[in-house]
Design a protein around this motif. Structure first.
Motif, short mmCIF file in Angstrom:
data_model
loop_
_atom_site.label_atom_id
_atom_site.label_comp_id
_atom_site.label_asym_id
_atom_site.label_seq_id
_atom_site.Cartn_x
_atom_site.Cartn_y
_atom_site.Cartn_z
N LEU A 36 7.55 -0.47 0.78
CA LEU A 36 6.29 0.26 0.88
C LEU A 36 5.41 -0.88 0.86
N LEU A 37 4.60 -1.08 2.09
CA LEU A 37 3.44 -2.04 2.33
C LEU A 37 2.04 -1.32 2.25
N GLY A 38 1.06 -1.92 1.55
CA GLY A 38 -0.25 -1.51 1.73
C GLY A 38 -1.20 -2.14 0.59
N PRO A 39 -2.28 -2.13 0.71
CA PRO A 39 -3.23 -2.61 -0.07
C PRO A 39 -3.36 -1.87 -1.16
N ASN A 40 -3.99 -2.65 -2.32
CA ASN A 40 -3.97 -2.12 -3.65
C ASN A 40 -4.76 -0.71 -3.47
N LYS A 44 1.06 3.39 -3.61
CA LYS A 44 2.63 2.98 -3.67
C LYS A 44 3.23 3.05 -4.97
N THR A 45 2.66 2.70 -5.85
CA THR A 45 2.84 3.06 -7.50
C THR A 45 2.89 4.39 -7.69
N VAL A 155 17.58 2.54 -6.50
CA VAL A 155 16.69 1.96 -7.35
C VAL A 155 15.16 1.82 -6.71
N LEU A 156 14.22 2.17 -7.57
CA LEU A 156 13.09 1.89 -7.17
C LEU A 156 12.31 0.84 -7.81
N LEU A 157 11.89 -0.21 -7.02
CA LEU A 157 11.39 -1.58 -7.54
C LEU A 157 9.97 -1.34 -7.20
N ASP A 158 9.00 -1.71 -8.31
CA ASP A 158 7.44 -1.51 -8.09
C ASP A 158 7.07 -3.07 -8.19
#
Length: 172
Positions: A36-40, A44-45, A155-158
């Protein structure tokens, strides 16, 4: 057509007047890797936390292997949060045993998985050292090992490499 490992349908989540998720839908196949790509602030989180059951959706549905996500079905998830979840006053080995037991791994299986995790993270020589003495990269590797020790299906990696040195980033 096979059943997706993860399916998110119409996910919505707002915090006061801020819409963090606005009708998000996606399907992820078994063995597929997705970033998942995107600005702050893009959500995503929030999406990861919703999939893991840490944040409740305002609307929408989440399914794991074709079954509605519940506390029981979420046991097949591995979560590696952005913020480190390791306990500084525990050793590497103690952290791994602790998280293994949380995921209902015990006995000989747990001992084998802890040994594997220490080897995989290159922390075998530091297994009896407190996590507080570890570098950021070492803590990050331990954090990932704690999240996958129970051999989850998904697996979810943040942001798993945030704040780590180039050598640790490559290892991760």
């Amino acid at each position: 057509m096979s059943i997706p490992a993860l399916s998110v349908k119409g996910a919505r989540r707002a915090f006061d007047s801020t819409r963090a998720l606005d009708d998000v839908s996606l399907d992820i196949a078994t063995s597929q890797r997705v970033a998942l790509l995107g600005p702050n602030g893009a959500g995503k989180t929030t999406l990861i936390r919703s999939i893991a059951g840490l944040t409740k959706l305002d609307a929408g549905a989440i399914e794991l292997a074709g079954v509605p996500a519940t506390s029981l079905t979420r046991r097949q998830l591995g979560l590696v949060p952005q913020d480190l979840a390791v306990h500084d006053r525990m050793t590497a080995s103690e952290n791994l045993h602790f998280f293994g037991r949380l995921h209902m791994v015990g006995g000989k299986t747990l001992r084998q998985r802890v040994k594997w995790a220490l080897d995989w993270t290159a922390l075998t020589e530091r297994r009896d050292d407190l996590a507080a003495t570890f570098s950021g990269g070492m803590k990050r590797r331990l954090n990932i090992a704690c999240g996958i020790l129970h051999e989850p299906n998904l697996v979810l990696l943040d942001e798993p490499t945030v704040g780590v040195d180039p050598q640790s980033r490559e290892r991760i």
